[in-house]
Design a protein around this motif. Structure first.
Motif, PDB file in Angstrom:
ATOM      1  N   ILE A 193       0.854  -1.177   0.000  1.00 54.37           N
ATOM      2  CA  ILE A 193       0.000   0.000   0.000  1.00 54.37           C
ATOM      3  C   ILE A 193       0.891   1.228   0.000  1.00 54.37           C
ATOM      4  O   ILE A 193       1.656   1.444   0.936  1.00 54.37           O
ATOM      5  N   ASP A 194       0.806   2.003  -1.064  1.00 58.80           N
ATOM      6  CA  ASP A 194       1.581   3.231  -1.188  1.00 58.80           C
ATOM      7  C   ASP A 194       0.766   4.371  -0.582  1.00 58.80           C
ATOM      8  O   ASP A 194      -0.307   4.703  -1.089  1.00 58.80           O
ATOM      9  N   PRO A 195       1.226   4.981   0.496  1.00 62.44           N
ATOM     10  CA  PRO A 195       0.412   5.999   1.168  1.00 62.44           C
ATOM     11  C   PRO A 195       0.221   7.280   0.370  1.00 62.44           C
ATOM     12  O   PRO A 195      -0.670   8.054   0.660  1.00 62.44           O
ATOM     13  N   SER A 196       1.042   7.504  -0.649  1.00 61.68           N
ATOM     14  CA  SER A 196       0.895   8.737  -1.415  1.00 61.68           C
ATOM     15  C   SER A 196      -0.049   8.586  -2.598  1.00 61.68           C
ATOM     16  O   SER A 196      -0.312   9.551  -3.296  1.00 61.68           O
ATOM     17  N   LYS A 197      -0.551   7.388  -2.828  1.00 56.87           N
ATOM     18  CA  LYS A 197      -1.425   7.140  -3.968  1.00 56.87           C
ATOM     19  C   LYS A 197      -2.740   6.541  -3.508  1.00 56.87           C
ATOM     20  O   LYS A 197      -2.893   6.139  -2.368  1.00 56.87           O
ATOM     21  N   MET A 198      -3.672   6.428  -4.442  1.00 60.81           N
ATOM     22  CA  MET A 198      -4.914   5.732  -4.195  1.00 60.81           C
ATOM     23  C   MET A 198      -4.645   4.246  -4.397  1.00 60.81           C
ATOM     24  O   MET A 198      -3.922   3.858  -5.306  1.00 60.81           O
ATOM     25  N   ASN A 199      -5.222   3.385  -3.561  1.00 63.79           N
ATOM     26  CA  ASN A 199      -5.011   1.937  -3.644  1.00 63.79           C
ATOM     27  C   ASN A 199      -6.349   1.233  -3.719  1.00 63.79           C
ATOM     28  O   ASN A 199      -7.283   1.587  -2.997  1.00 63.79           O
ATOM     29  N   THR A 249     -12.970  -9.311   1.021  1.00 65.00           N
ATOM     30  CA  THR A 249     -14.151 -10.149   0.849  1.00 65.00           C
ATOM     31  C   THR A 249     -15.335  -9.295   0.425  1.00 65.00           C
ATOM     32  O   THR A 249     -16.166  -9.728  -0.346  1.00 65.00           O
ATOM     33  N   LYS A 250     -15.435  -8.089   0.942  1.00 67.66           N
ATOM     34  CA  LYS A 250     -16.421  -7.142   0.445  1.00 67.66           C
ATOM     35  C   LYS A 250     -15.739  -6.371  -0.673  1.00 67.66           C
ATOM     36  O   LYS A 250     -14.730  -5.715  -0.465  1.00 67.66           O
ATOM     37  N   THR A 251     -16.286  -6.457  -1.869  1.00 63.37           N
ATOM     38  CA  THR A 251     -15.629  -5.877  -3.028  1.00 63.37           C
ATOM     39  C   THR A 251     -15.704  -4.359  -3.017  1.00 63.37           C
ATOM     40  O   THR A 251     -16.503  -3.761  -2.307  1.00 63.37           O
ATOM     41  N   ASN A 252     -14.863  -3.776  -3.817  1.00 63.75           N
ATOM     42  CA  ASN A 252     -14.876  -2.352  -4.116  1.00 63.75           C
ATOM     43  C   ASN A 252     -14.597  -1.470  -2.901  1.00 63.75           C
ATOM     44  O   ASN A 252     -15.452  -0.715  -2.452  1.00 63.75           O
ATOM     45  N   ASN A 253     -13.399  -1.567  -2.406  1.00 59.74           N
ATOM     46  CA  ASN A 253     -12.903  -0.670  -1.377  1.00 59.74           C
ATOM     47  C   ASN A 253     -11.685   0.049  -1.933  1.00 59.74           C
ATOM     48  O   ASN A 253     -10.840  -0.564  -2.559  1.00 59.74           O
ATOM     49  N   ILE A 254     -11.603   1.342  -1.675  1.00 59.58           N
ATOM     50  CA  ILE A 254     -10.456   2.133  -2.103  1.00 59.58           C
ATOM     51  C   ILE A 254      -9.853   2.773  -0.864  1.00 59.58           C
ATOM     52  O   ILE A 254     -10.567   3.359  -0.052  1.00 59.58           O
ATOM     53  N   VAL A 262     -10.614   4.819   4.017  1.00 62.87           N
ATOM     54  CA  VAL A 262     -11.165   3.744   3.191  1.00 62.87           C
ATOM     55  C   VAL A 262     -12.513   4.214   2.656  1.00 62.87           C
ATOM     56  O   VAL A 262     -13.399   4.601   3.416  1.00 62.87           O
ATOM     57  N   TYR A 263     -12.640   4.197   1.336  1.00 60.21           N
ATOM     58  CA  TYR A 263     -13.888   4.560   0.669  1.00 60.21           C
ATOM     59  C   TYR A 263     -14.605   3.281   0.280  1.00 60.21           C
ATOM     60  O   TYR A 263     -14.061   2.462  -0.453  1.00 60.21           O
ATOM     61  N   ARG A 264     -15.820   3.118   0.779  1.00 63.40           N
ATOM     62  CA  ARG A 264     -16.602   1.909   0.513  1.00 63.40           C
ATOM     63  C   ARG A 264     -17.886   2.297  -0.215  1.00 63.40           C
ATOM     64  O   ARG A 264     -18.626   3.137   0.261  1.00 63.40           O
TER      65      ARG A 264
END
Length: 165
Positions: free
Chosen positions: A25-31, A36-41, A47-49
């Motif tokens: 996980i690069d803290p300066s970028k979006m990951n 198990t729950k899909t689609n988390n950024i 964390v955007y869900r």
């Protein structure tokens, strides 16, 4: 012999399902997080869900390509759910038609089962495409909106170094 082979297969299956690789996980970028729950950024320690939070994040950029990928993701996801449900219902009705008492009219039942299977499979494909489109949106975001910079400032008596991420 069969019991022994079956226990080896179950052991290998258990090992494969329990192992997970760590994700950098690069803290300066979006990951993009694969959970198990899909689609988390994960972006900037948040964390955007879900689609509502993604839309707010992507709208802040004002980037039309990001919004296009987001809308394609949403369309594919919704169509996937609709097609999977329709395919499942068709399979259920087809099986009930096949298992009915009339042996002469099994063709409609088999057509429903086959069509339902194809429809549900295509729905699963669209679900994978929707995840791919969201991953593309994350890649585009990182390429265009990663604002990490390094600055050096000099004044009459001071020297400064600023890292903005």
């Amino acid at each position: 012999m069969k019991v022994r082979l079956m226990s080896i297969v179950l052991l290998i299956l258990g090992i494969v399902t329990c192992t997970e690789a760590q994700m950098r996980i690069d803290p300066s970028k979006m990951n993009y997080l694969l959970n198990t729950k899909t689609n988390n950024i994960l972006y900037r320690d948040t964390v955007y869900r879900g689609s509502r939070e993604f839309r707010m994040l992507f709208e802040r950029t004002g980037d039309p390509d990001l919004m296009h990928l987001y809308k394609r993701h949403q369309t594919s996801k919704i169509m996937s759910q609709v097609l999977t449900l329709a395919g499942t219902v068709a399979i259920v009705f087809g099986v009930s038609e096949i298992s009915g008492g009339n042996n002469d009219q099994k063709t409609p039942g088999w057509l429903l089962v086959t069509g339902g299977f194809v429809t549900a499979t295509y729905g699963g494909y669209l679900l994978l495409k929707s995840q791919q489109q969201l991953l593309q949106a994350v890649t585009v975001f990182n390429a265009r909106h990663n604002t990490a910079s390094l600055g050096i400032g000099i004044s009459s008596s001071k020297l400064g170094l600023v890292y903005k991420f």
